[in-house]
Design an enzyme around this catalytic site. Structure first.
Site, mmCIF file in Angstrom:
data_model
loop_
_atom_site.group_PDB
_atom_site.id
_atom_site.type_symbol
_atom_site.label_atom_id
_atom_site.label_comp_id
_atom_site.label_asym_id
_atom_site.label_seq_id
_atom_site.Cartn_x
_atom_site.Cartn_y
_atom_site.Cartn_z
ATOM 1 N N CYS A 122 30.399 31.317 29.947
ATOM 2 C CA CYS A 122 31.682 31.243 29.036
ATOM 3 C C CYS A 122 31.489 29.882 28.161
ATOM 4 O O CYS A 122 31.930 29.806 26.867
ATOM 5 C CB CYS A 122 32.823 31.324 29.654
ATOM 6 S SG CYS A 122 33.055 32.839 30.511
ATOM 7 N N THR B 122 39.531 42.338 28.843
ATOM 8 C CA THR B 122 39.931 42.830 30.335
ATOM 9 C C THR B 122 41.253 41.853 30.506
ATOM 10 O O THR B 122 42.380 42.125 31.270
ATOM 11 C CB THR B 122 38.756 42.277 31.469
ATOM 12 O OG1 THR B 122 37.774 43.039 31.092
ATOM 13 C CG2 THR B 122 39.239 42.353 32.815
ATOM 14 N N GLY B 123 41.189 40.669 30.084
ATOM 15 C CA GLY B 123 42.362 39.831 30.140
ATOM 16 C C GLY B 123 43.507 40.375 29.654
ATOM 17 O O GLY B 123 44.533 40.200 30.191
ATOM 18 N N GLY C 46 37.097 36.379 32.953
ATOM 19 C CA GLY C 46 36.148 37.867 32.459
ATOM 20 C C GLY C 46 36.312 38.025 30.739
ATOM 21 O O GLY C 46 36.622 36.855 30.187
ATOM 22 N N SER C 47 36.485 38.958 30.243
ATOM 23 C CA SER C 47 36.321 39.076 28.962
ATOM 24 C C SER C 47 37.758 39.123 28.223
ATOM 25 O O SER C 47 38.772 39.405 29.073
ATOM 26 C CB SER C 47 35.559 40.204 28.436
ATOM 27 O OG SER C 47 36.669 41.416 29.051
ATOM 28 N N GLU D 191 40.815 33.196 32.539
ATOM 29 C CA GLU D 191 39.832 32.163 31.948
ATOM 30 C C GLU D 191 38.904 33.217 31.378
ATOM 31 O O GLU D 191 38.129 33.892 31.765
ATOM 32 C CB GLU D 191 39.128 31.505 32.893
ATOM 33 C CG GLU D 191 38.458 30.382 32.353
ATOM 34 C CD GLU D 191 36.959 30.687 31.963
ATOM 35 O OE1 GLU D 191 36.476 30.795 30.785
ATOM 36 O OE2 GLU D 191 35.923 30.696 32.891
ATOM 37 N N ASN E 56 28.465 36.798 36.007
ATOM 38 C CA ASN E 56 27.506 35.702 35.581
ATOM 39 C C ASN E 56 27.532 34.627 36.666
ATOM 40 O O ASN E 56 26.240 34.291 36.695
ATOM 41 C CB ASN E 56 27.985 35.245 34.339
ATOM 42 C CG ASN E 56 29.291 34.734 33.902
ATOM 43 O OD1 ASN E 56 30.147 35.023 34.606
ATOM 44 N ND2 ASN E 56 29.342 33.691 33.295
ATOM 45 N N GLU F 67 42.018 26.140 35.747
ATOM 46 C CA GLU F 67 41.265 26.168 36.936
ATOM 47 C C GLU F 67 40.783 24.702 37.243
ATOM 48 O O GLU F 67 40.663 24.065 36.220
ATOM 49 C CB GLU F 67 40.247 27.218 36.863
ATOM 50 C CG GLU F 67 40.749 28.645 36.953
ATOM 51 C CD GLU F 67 39.674 29.621 37.134
ATOM 52 O OE1 GLU F 67 38.386 29.374 37.016
ATOM 53 O OE2 GLU F 67 39.965 30.614 37.980
#
Length: 367
Positions: free
Chosen positions: A174, A122-123, A118-119, A140, A44, A348
């Site tokens: 997000c 995935t995390g 990511g999602s 994140e 994104n 972050e």
């Protein structure tokens, strides 16, 4: 955004050694680089989110292997070309591929840290892969951000910012408003304002002058948004405006507002990541906060009110890493960003984000 992030970290006053003394002993706290950092980024915001990882990792003395989403590899590969003649060989490496490549990176013994945006799914997969080698991870992940609108606001004055807090980048953020809670006394008026603004949005090719909202990034995302909206409608939700794909080529979905919808509906409980906003009414503030917090997600949220002090007090009760008052989604490289619950681990941006890319060694000395 990428340029601002690079400038911020380039100008940051870093303290890699902290001296401490006491009567019993003296010690120095050293911050060292971790080694090789794997940076996995989504589709994104492929450039800015890559820079939010590359800049602090390099500043802390690490080398980086960056992997873009297979949906958007070209811009990140172009970044690699730009850096090729600036950095020594091997300091920044860009590799492109699918899920198997990401898994190989997280399992590789030379990688000491994995940072992912990511999602949630995935995390969790990255966390499981990294656990065998106890690698440092910063995740994140997704959000399902609530915005709570108090009854003291003028709907006409907040409608524009609420709408674009939800639909900017076609809702593919997000930190976008994913659930809108409005006090019942102003809900009807606010919906009228939002409906007018939504129907006035110019949707089309992002390269065309005047376009305000472009397509979704890829077919699976288009199909997900379409499915969530169709499911909500089948369960009795009311489509105020929009609600379907736009005809013609491209992954376009009409900007959509939905009411007569509650928690327990997938469109409310899950992250839609598209231009479809569920609107819910509340009468009691404690109930609104409880409903906003009743989620596995905890990335961010916002409070909208003419009483700034009251809004700030309410914002502290949101179970999320970032909260805003009378705005939504604005960030800065100095401001740490991180999620609670399923929305992430670690931080972050800012000093807290920079420190994630270091390890601490304490050296004691006799007095």
């Amino acid at each position: 955004g990428a340029s601002m992030t690079l400038r911020h970290f380039a100008e940051l006053n870093c303290q890699w050694v902290d001296d401490r003394d006491s009567v019993e002993t003296s010690f120095k706290i050293h911050r060292h680089p971790l080694g090789v950092v794997a940076a996995i980024t989504p589709w994104n915001y492929p450039i800015m989110l890559a820079m939010s990882k590359i800049a602090p990792a390099l500043l802390a003395g690490n080398t980086v292997v960056a992997k873009p989403s297979p949906f958007t590899p070209l811009t990140t590969l172009a970044i690699g070309e730009l850096f090729r003649d600036v950095l020594p060989p091997g300091v920044l490496n860009v590799v492109s591929g699918g899920d198997d490549l990401g898994k190989s990176m997280t399992l590789h013994p030379l990688i000491r840290m994995v940072t992912l945006t990511g999602s949630v799914e995935t995390g969790k997969a990255v966390a499981r892969s990294a656990a065998d080698d106890l690698k440092r991870i910063v995740l994140e992940l997704g959000g399902n951000d609530p915005a709570i609108v108090l009854p003291d606001v003028d709907p006409a004055k907040v409608a524009h910012d609420l709408l674009w807090g939800a639909f900017r980048n076609c809702g593919q953020i997000c930190h976008a408003i994913k659930r809108l809670y409005v006090h019942e006394s102003i809900a009807t008026q606010l919906i009228v304002e939002l409906k007018q603004l939504t129907e006035d949005i110019t949707v089309g090719n992002g390269l065309d002058r005047g376009t305000e909202l472009g397509p979704l990034n890829n077919r699976p995302q288009l199909e997900r948004v379409e499915s969530l909206v169709a499911s909500a409608k089948s369960e009795g939700a009311h489509i105020i405006t929009g609600g379907k794909r736009r005809p013609g080529p491209g992954y376009f979905f009409e900007p959509t507002l939905i009411d007569n919808i509650e928690e327990g509906t997938a469109l409310v409980d899950e992250e839609q990541f598209g231009p479809a906003l569920p609107i819910m009414r509340y009468s009691d503030m404690d109930d609104a906060i409880a409903r906003a917090n009743a989620s596995h997600f905890g990335l961010s949220g916002s409070i909208w009110s003419n009483d700034h002090h009251r809004a700030a007090d309410i914002a502290k009760h949101l179970e999320c890493g970032s909260s805003w008052i009378n705005q939504h989604g604005k960030t800065h490289p100095w401001a740490p960003v991180g999620g609670q619950k399923w929305s992430g681990i670690g931080y972050e941006n800012g000093k807290a984000g920079l420190n994630e890319y270091t390890r601490i060694q304490t050296v004691f000395s006799a007095p």
